[in-house]
Write an enzyme that holds these catalytic residues in place. Structure first.
Site, PDB file in Angstrom:
ATOM      1  N   GLY A 177       8.344 -13.774   0.157  1.00  0.00           N
ATOM      2  CA  GLY A 177       7.197 -14.625  -0.099  1.00  0.00           C
ATOM      3  C   GLY A 177       5.883 -14.073   0.391  1.00  0.00           C
ATOM      4  N   CYS A 222       1.214  -1.691   2.183  1.00  0.00           N
ATOM      5  CA  CYS A 222       1.414  -1.853   0.741  1.00  0.00           C
ATOM      6  C   CYS A 222       1.015  -0.607  -0.045  1.00  0.00           C
ATOM      7  CB  CYS A 222       0.662  -3.076   0.220  1.00  0.00           C
ATOM      8  SG  CYS A 222       1.207  -4.618   1.001  1.00  0.00           S
ATOM      9  N   SER A 242       2.912 -13.408   3.682  1.00  0.00           N
ATOM     10  CA  SER A 242       2.581 -13.300   5.106  1.00  0.00           C
ATOM     11  C   SER A 242       1.073 -13.404   5.252  1.00  0.00           C
ATOM     12  CB  SER A 242       3.114 -12.002   5.717  1.00  0.00           C
ATOM     13  OG  SER A 242       2.613 -10.877   5.037  1.00  0.00           O
ATOM     14  N   GLY A 276       7.225  -4.386  -3.809  1.00  0.00           N
ATOM     15  CA  GLY A 276       6.152  -3.910  -2.957  1.00  0.00           C
ATOM     16  C   GLY A 276       6.545  -2.708  -2.129  1.00  0.00           C
ATOM     17  N   GLU A 277       5.688  -2.382  -1.159  1.00  0.00           N
ATOM     18  CA  GLU A 277       5.882  -1.169  -0.367  1.00  0.00           C
ATOM     19  C   GLU A 277       6.055  -1.533   1.106  1.00  0.00           C
ATOM     20  OE1 GLU A 277       3.358   2.072  -1.822  1.00  0.00           O
ATOM     21  OE2 GLU A 277       2.796   0.808  -3.501  1.00  0.00           O
ATOM     22  N   TYR A 278       5.422  -0.811   2.015  1.00  0.00           N
ATOM     23  CA  TYR A 278       5.589  -1.119   3.434  1.00  0.00           C
ATOM     24  C   TYR A 278       4.650  -2.247   3.851  1.00  0.00           C
ATOM     25  CZ  TYR A 278       8.398   3.040   4.328  1.00  0.00           C
ATOM     26  OH  TYR A 278       9.395   3.981   4.331  1.00  0.00           O
ATOM     27  N   THR A 279       5.147  -3.101   4.723  1.00  0.00           N
ATOM     28  CA  THR A 279       4.292  -4.116   5.334  1.00  0.00           C
ATOM     29  C   THR A 279       4.736  -4.328   6.770  1.00  0.00           C
ATOM     30  OG1 THR A 279       3.257  -6.283   5.008  1.00  0.00           O
ATOM     31  CG2 THR A 279       5.647  -6.152   4.709  1.00  0.00           C
ATOM     32  N   TYR A 280       3.867  -4.974   7.513  1.00  0.00           N
ATOM     33  CA  TYR A 280       4.137  -5.271   8.930  1.00  0.00           C
ATOM     34  C   TYR A 280       4.328  -6.765   9.099  1.00  0.00           C
ATOM     35  CZ  TYR A 280       3.078  -6.441  13.787  1.00  0.00           C
ATOM     36  OH  TYR A 280       3.129  -6.970  15.057  1.00  0.00           O
ATOM     37  N   HIS A 281       5.270  -7.137   9.969  1.00  0.00           N
ATOM     38  CA  HIS A 281       5.408  -8.522  10.411  1.00  0.00           C
ATOM     39  C   HIS A 281       5.424  -8.536  11.934  1.00  0.00           C
ATOM     40  CE1 HIS A 281       6.074  -9.878   6.401  1.00  0.00           C
ATOM     41  NE2 HIS A 281       7.267  -9.324   6.273  1.00  0.00           N
TER      42      HIS A 281
END
Length: 240
Positions: free
Chosen positions: A179, A197, A181, A88-93
């Protein structure tokens, strides 16, 4: 594909120990979580530990998957940025988002990456359905999406959609980690520092944004039921 068909035909329950179910209180730093996953995956692959599904929340941060494009990081100084080996690409948590790290031995289940991603999507879709929200897959976009008919349509005439759950996995010796989110009640404007993403023209939503005023513990209970439906029995881990 019907929900029951997925759980019975794709991921039969094998005899043996159930999957451990761990919930961490408070915020877990990303480096600490990654180190724990690395350790657990190695032990599972070596036959020294049972499979594990770990639920937690992170402090605000961005992660970059193996396909991340630097131009999609719009605010590099806003939050810490961590490179990660997941797809995948960029994601936020961040707080208010339920992160579900899934460490399963696919050699014992099914050695099919696409089917595994579909199964994770099914867990989320079932969880949303139990809260009267229709989550949907998209062939050209990983994750789970919610249509927003109350909003203006896109320039091509299609209905506006928001992403409610991201999925990114990695396999090592056919043991999964990273996994899902699921956005319960995060600060949605925190997603503005990235192109989530790598997908523009679509928004991000959450359970609370959709009118579901639920506690994280309630979401966990529903997630557990859907994980058991798709992957088999889990056993709550009691840690000393």
């Amino acid at each position: 594909m019907q929900r029951a068909e997925l759980s019975q035909s794709m991921w039969p329950v094998e005899a043996g120990n159930p999957v451990r179910w761990r919930i961490s209180e408070g915020l877990v730093s990303y480096p600490d979580a990654l180190a724990e996953m690395e350790s657990q995956v190695a032990r599972i692959a070596a036959g020294e530990a049972d499979e594990l599904i770990w639920l937690l929340e992170h402090p605000p941060l961005y992660t970059a998957g193996t396909s991340a494009d630097a131009k999609d990081l719009l605010a590099p100084d806003r939050f810490p940025v961590f490179a990660t080996g997941r797809g995948g690409e960029y994601t936020y948590h961040g707080p208010g988002q339920r992160v579900v790290y899934v460490m399963l031995d696919l050699k014992r289940r099914r050695q099919d990456v696409r089917a595994f991603v579909a199964a994770l999507e099914e867990v989320v879709i079932g969880t949303l359905a139990d809260m009267n929200i229709r989550g949907e897959r998209r062939e050209d976009r990983v994750g789970v999406w919610v249509q927003r008919p109350e909003r203006p349509r896109l320039p091509d005439g299609s209905m506006t959609e928001d992403k409610i759950a991201a999925i990114g996995i990695r396999l090592r010796k056919w043991v999964s980690f990273h996994g899902v989110s699921l956005n319960v009640d995060p600060e949605l404007d925190h997603f503005g520092g990235i192109v989530p993403c790598g997908i523009s023209h679509y928004g991000v939503t959450s359970l609370v944004d959709l009118g579901q005023l639920v506690m994280m513990s309630d979401v966990d209970t529903i997630l557990k039921a859907n994980v058991e439906r798709v992957f088999g029995a889990v056993e709550i881990e009691h840690r000393g």
